[in-house]
Design a protein around this motif. Structure first.
Motif, PDB file in Angstrom:
ATOM      1  N   GLY A  47      -1.745   9.306  -4.936  1.00  0.00           N
ATOM      2  CA  GLY A  47      -2.358  10.164  -5.939  1.00  0.00           C
ATOM      3  C   GLY A  47      -3.478   9.323  -6.491  1.00  0.00           C
ATOM      4  O   GLY A  47      -4.406   8.940  -5.782  1.00  0.00           O
ATOM      5  N   ARG A  48      -3.309   8.965  -7.774  1.00  0.00           N
ATOM      6  CA  ARG A  48      -4.304   8.061  -8.346  1.00  0.00           C
ATOM      7  C   ARG A  48      -4.075   6.646  -7.837  1.00  0.00           C
ATOM      8  O   ARG A  48      -4.995   5.882  -7.643  1.00  0.00           O
ATOM      9  CB  ARG A  48      -4.195   8.105  -9.864  1.00  0.00           C
ATOM     10  CG  ARG A  48      -5.004   9.249 -10.423  1.00  0.00           C
ATOM     11  CD  ARG A  48      -5.325   9.108 -11.867  1.00  0.00           C
ATOM     12  NE  ARG A  48      -4.323   8.481 -12.694  1.00  0.00           N
ATOM     13  CZ  ARG A  48      -4.594   7.624 -13.650  1.00  0.00           C
ATOM     14  NH1 ARG A  48      -5.829   7.283 -13.877  1.00  0.00           N
ATOM     15  NH2 ARG A  48      -3.635   7.107 -14.386  1.00  0.00           N
ATOM     16  N   ALA A  49      -2.765   6.288  -7.657  1.00  0.00           N
ATOM     17  CA  ALA A  49      -2.453   4.923  -7.241  1.00  0.00           C
ATOM     18  C   ALA A  49      -2.473   4.793  -5.733  1.00  0.00           C
ATOM     19  O   ALA A  49      -2.015   5.676  -5.016  1.00  0.00           O
ATOM     20  CB  ALA A  49      -1.092   4.535  -7.788  1.00  0.00           C
ATOM     21  N   ALA A  50      -3.048   3.676  -5.272  1.00  0.00           N
ATOM     22  CA  ALA A  50      -3.122   3.446  -3.837  1.00  0.00           C
ATOM     23  C   ALA A  50      -2.269   2.242  -3.430  1.00  0.00           C
ATOM     24  O   ALA A  50      -1.886   2.117  -2.281  1.00  0.00           O
ATOM     25  CB  ALA A  50      -4.569   3.223  -3.431  1.00  0.00           C
ATOM     26  N   ALA A  51      -1.994   1.355  -4.400  1.00  0.00           N
ATOM     27  CA  ALA A  51      -1.180   0.175  -4.078  1.00  0.00           C
ATOM     28  C   ALA A  51      -0.373  -0.255  -5.299  1.00  0.00           C
ATOM     29  O   ALA A  51      -0.762   0.004  -6.437  1.00  0.00           O
ATOM     30  CB  ALA A  51      -2.083  -0.966  -3.627  1.00  0.00           C
ATOM     31  N   VAL A  52       0.765  -0.908  -5.021  1.00  0.00           N
ATOM     32  CA  VAL A  52       1.615  -1.432  -6.100  1.00  0.00           C
ATOM     33  C   VAL A  52       1.658  -2.949  -5.956  1.00  0.00           C
ATOM     34  O   VAL A  52       1.879  -3.460  -4.856  1.00  0.00           O
ATOM     35  CB  VAL A  52       3.052  -0.867  -5.983  1.00  0.00           C
ATOM     36  CG1 VAL A  52       3.926  -1.400  -7.109  1.00  0.00           C
ATOM     37  CG2 VAL A  52       3.032   0.642  -6.012  1.00  0.00           C
ATOM     38  N   VAL A  53       1.428  -3.638  -7.073  1.00  0.00           N
ATOM     39  CA  VAL A  53       1.437  -5.107  -7.040  1.00  0.00           C
ATOM     40  C   VAL A  53       2.592  -5.599  -7.912  1.00  0.00           C
ATOM     41  O   VAL A  53       2.651  -5.286  -9.098  1.00  0.00           O
ATOM     42  CB  VAL A  53       0.111  -5.673  -7.602  1.00  0.00           C
ATOM     43  CG1 VAL A  53       0.095  -7.194  -7.532  1.00  0.00           C
ATOM     44  CG2 VAL A  53      -1.070  -5.096  -6.854  1.00  0.00           C
ATOM     45  N   ALA A  54       3.514  -6.348  -7.308  1.00  0.00           N
ATOM     46  CA  ALA A  54       4.626  -6.933  -8.084  1.00  0.00           C
ATOM     47  C   ALA A  54       4.362  -8.426  -8.197  1.00  0.00           C
ATOM     48  O   ALA A  54       4.035  -9.087  -7.208  1.00  0.00           O
ATOM     49  CB  ALA A  54       5.936  -6.676  -7.372  1.00  0.00           C
ATOM     50  N   GLY A  87       0.859  -1.188   0.000  1.00  0.00           N
ATOM     51  CA  GLY A  87       0.000   0.000   0.000  1.00  0.00           C
ATOM     52  C   GLY A  87       0.891   1.233   0.000  1.00  0.00           C
ATOM     53  O   GLY A  87       1.953   1.229   0.619  1.00  0.00           O
ATOM     54  N   LEU A  88       0.479   2.276  -0.714  1.00  0.00           N
ATOM     55  CA  LEU A  88       1.260   3.517  -0.704  1.00  0.00           C
ATOM     56  C   LEU A  88       0.838   4.328   0.523  1.00  0.00           C
ATOM     57  O   LEU A  88      -0.341   4.311   0.901  1.00  0.00           O
ATOM     58  CB  LEU A  88       0.995   4.316  -1.971  1.00  0.00           C
ATOM     59  CG  LEU A  88       1.531   3.673  -3.250  1.00  0.00           C
ATOM     60  CD1 LEU A  88       1.069   4.458  -4.463  1.00  0.00           C
ATOM     61  CD2 LEU A  88       3.037   3.610  -3.230  1.00  0.00           C
ATOM     62  N   PRO A  89       1.781   5.047   1.162  1.00  0.00           N
ATOM     63  CA  PRO A  89       1.395   5.847   2.323  1.00  0.00           C
ATOM     64  C   PRO A  89       0.296   6.830   1.933  1.00  0.00           C
ATOM     65  O   PRO A  89       0.319   7.365   0.817  1.00  0.00           O
ATOM     66  CB  PRO A  89       2.679   6.601   2.681  1.00  0.00           C
ATOM     67  CG  PRO A  89       3.771   5.910   1.955  1.00  0.00           C
ATOM     68  CD  PRO A  89       3.181   5.173   0.812  1.00  0.00           C
ATOM     69  N   ARG A  90      -0.647   7.056   2.838  1.00  0.00           N
ATOM     70  CA  ARG A  90      -1.809   7.933   2.563  1.00  0.00           C
ATOM     71  C   ARG A  90      -1.409   9.263   1.931  1.00  0.00           C
ATOM     72  O   ARG A  90      -1.987   9.708   0.951  1.00  0.00           O
ATOM     73  CB  ARG A  90      -2.550   8.228   3.872  1.00  0.00           C
ATOM     74  CG  ARG A  90      -3.466   7.121   4.277  1.00  0.00           C
ATOM     75  CD  ARG A  90      -4.935   7.491   4.081  1.00  0.00           C
ATOM     76  NE  ARG A  90      -5.711   6.271   3.884  1.00  0.00           N
ATOM     77  CZ  ARG A  90      -6.577   6.106   2.914  1.00  0.00           C
ATOM     78  NH1 ARG A  90      -6.803   7.051   2.057  1.00  0.00           N
ATOM     79  NH2 ARG A  90      -7.240   4.966   2.782  1.00  0.00           N
ATOM     80  N   GLU A  91      -0.343   9.894   2.513  1.00  0.00           N
ATOM     81  CA  GLU A  91       0.028  11.230   2.036  1.00  0.00           C
ATOM     82  C   GLU A  91       0.630  11.188   0.635  1.00  0.00           C
ATOM     83  O   GLU A  91       0.709  12.212  -0.043  1.00  0.00           O
ATOM     84  CB  GLU A  91       0.969  11.934   3.026  1.00  0.00           C
ATOM     85  CG  GLU A  91       2.308  11.262   3.285  1.00  0.00           C
ATOM     86  CD  GLU A  91       2.243  10.128   4.326  1.00  0.00           C
ATOM     87  OE1 GLU A  91       1.126   9.675   4.650  1.00  0.00           O
ATOM     88  OE2 GLU A  91       3.318   9.692   4.797  1.00  0.00           O
TER      89      GLU A  91
END
Ligand SMILES: Nc1ncnc2c1ncn2[C@@H]1O[C@H](COP(=O)(O)OP(=O)(O)O)[C@@H](O)[C@H]1O
Ligand SMILES: [Mg+2]
Length: 470
Positions: free
Chosen positions: A212-219, A205-209
């Motif tokens: 932007g458009r993305a909330a999570a990165v999946v590898a 999950g990307l930190p709240r602050e």
């Protein structure tokens, strides 16, 4: 220009007249009041009002027109049209136009830098070897790299992750991260929609602050190959130990019998010793084959730099196996269909291929039959797949008569330790590693090994080796 411009624009004209009328209202009210109180006559009040209206009109018109020009200028900037220098007479409006122009230039240069940055980020993103997806809060793909598009298809952006994958544990892990129930998750799952690959996924999950458009990165990591390699290795160790344990237990059984019940039986001793010799021979062949295989697997990157004379190799091996052929009453003939050039490869390894294939051809041929070795050059290696060299090659076909090999056996012959049941039943000795070794060597030389089997023509094992190694 201004008047013409203003009058052409109906909307502008209406708004301008309305403004002039509104501005004249207070004066109009004052004059109406004076006329009402009979301080001035109605005609004078009307005249004064119209004079005021005219003055308002006169003063307001140039400013409104220039504001209108300024509005058009800003609209043109937003639409990216070619901008012409503005001819404005009002100093304040000219300053505003200048400030807007400077702001626009600054914005454009920032946009250019950002675009260049985005392009280079996308290029870096694409060079990452594993598929990566970015997801928004709803689980829709907002961005993907090239390996992800190759795995999941070109049109994945904007698709929801649960349209792309059906595996529940993976979708549940993503949901957990998107709903902030966990910072990151790792799962291993089968993806039936993508060739049943086994995939290791890491979701962060990307930190709240920073969202932007993305909330999570999946590898995503395709671990199918690594797992099957691991399985192959453990199967190999299990098979090798099993193959060694069988003759060892036979030998130890006979030793025990010789030490006890058959201690004084000379005939039994001779028979047992003969079997023990056979079993030790088998064990030493097996160990030799296992060593060859492991040496080959370790030396896959070894440079191929010998000039190999295939006539010489075939002659050497035929001589070495002459006695075996004689014992089996098999006649070996060599047909050379055209002039064979020397090829680039590993001399010792090519000796081993010919040794293994000719040994098989003699061993599995019926008694009193013919084994042929046919040599020729071919313009291309047929059924060329990945890793197979292009261009001219030499083919060496080993043919022996015998029962037709069925399809299932045919596809498994080069597997390590695979032996056909019919040959095991006939007690023909072998380790089941000869063809696996030959296949490894052929692959190392970027060649190909094919097998055909027909009732009429028997079995043909053909090795294709490229003449040059580029
Ligand atoms: N020329 C051939 N004709 C018929 N069957 C063959 C031939 N070569 C190989 N085979 C089959 O393929 C199996 C695997 O061959 P190989 O790997 O050389 O092992 P091995 O000869 O030690 O059994 C053999 O056991 C045999 O059943
Ligand atoms: Mg063999």
């Amino acid at each position: 220009m201004s008047l013409e411009f203003g009058l052409k624009n109906l909307d502008f004209k209406r708004r301008f007249l309305l403004r002039a009328l509104i501005l004249s209202l207070p004066i109009g009210a004052v004059f109406s009041g004076l006329a009402f109180l009979h301080i001035i006559p109605i005609s004078t009040a009307c005249l004064c009002y119209f004079v005021n209206l005219f003055l308002n009109f006169f003063l307001l018109f140039p400013i409104s027109t220039e504001l209108q020009i300024l509005r058009h200028y800003v609209v043109s900037l937003v639409q990216g049209e070619n901008i012409r220098p503005l001819a404005l007479s009002d100093g304040d409006i000219r300053d505003v136009a200048k400030a807007i122009g400077t702001l626009y230039k600054l914005l454009m240069s920032k946009t250019d830098t950002l675009e260049a940055q985005a392009l280079s980020d996308a290029a870096v993103f694409d060079t990452l070897p594993d598929p990566i997806l970015m997801l928004d809060n709803e689980g829709n793909v907002t961005n993907s790299n090239l390996p992800a598009r190759l795995l999941l298809g070109e049109k994945i952006v904007s698709q929801n992750i649960d349209h792309l994958f059906s595996t529940n544990i993976f979708i549940a892990s993503i949901e957990k991260v998107l709903k902030d129930k966990s910072e990151s998750e790792s799962v291993i799952f089968h993806a039936p929609e993508y060739g049943n690959r086994q995939i290791y996924a890491h979701i962060s999950g990307l930190p709240r602050e920073l969202r932007g458009r993305a909330a999570a990165v999946v590898a995503l990591y395709d671990i199918s190959k690594a797992l099957s390699l691991e399985k192959m290795q453990s199967d190999f160790v299990a098979n090798a130990s099993h193959e060694l344990r069988t003759p060892l237990s036979v030998i130890s059984g006979f030793i025990e019998t010789l030490q006890t019940s058959a201690h004084d039986d000379a005939d039994a001793r001779d028979a047992f010793l003969a079997i023990m010799k056979e079993q030790t021979e088998y064990m030493s062949n097996l160990i030799e084959d296992l060593l060859s295989l492991s040496k080959l697997e370790m030396g896959q990157d070894k440079a191929l730099q010998d000039k190999v004379d295939l006539h010489e190799v075939i002659y050497d091996i035929t001589q070495a196996l002459k006695f075996k052929a004689f014992q089996h009453s098999v006649n070996v003939t060599i047909n050379e269909l055209n002039r064979i050039p020397k090829i680039i490869g590993d001399n010792q390894q090519i000796h081993q291929i010919v040794q293994n294939l000719l040994d098989n051809a003699i061993k599995y041929a019926p008694e009193n039959s013919e084994v042929t070795i046919e040599l020729k050059t071919v313009p291309e290696i047929p059924a060329a797949g990945q890793g197979v060299a292009q261009g001219r090659a030499v083919s060496i076909a080993f043919n022996n008569k015998g029962q037709k090999i069925n399809k299932e056996d045919l596809s498994r012959l080069t597997e390590k330790f695979y032996r056909m049941q019919v040959h095991k039943d006939m007690k023909i000795k072998g380790t089941g590693l000869g063809l696996a070794i030959a296949k490894q060597i052929v692959l190392h030389h970027r060649g190909n090994l094919t097998v055909t089997s027909t009732t009429y023509n028997g079995n043909t094992f053909t090795v294709y080796l490229p003449i040059k190694q580029s």
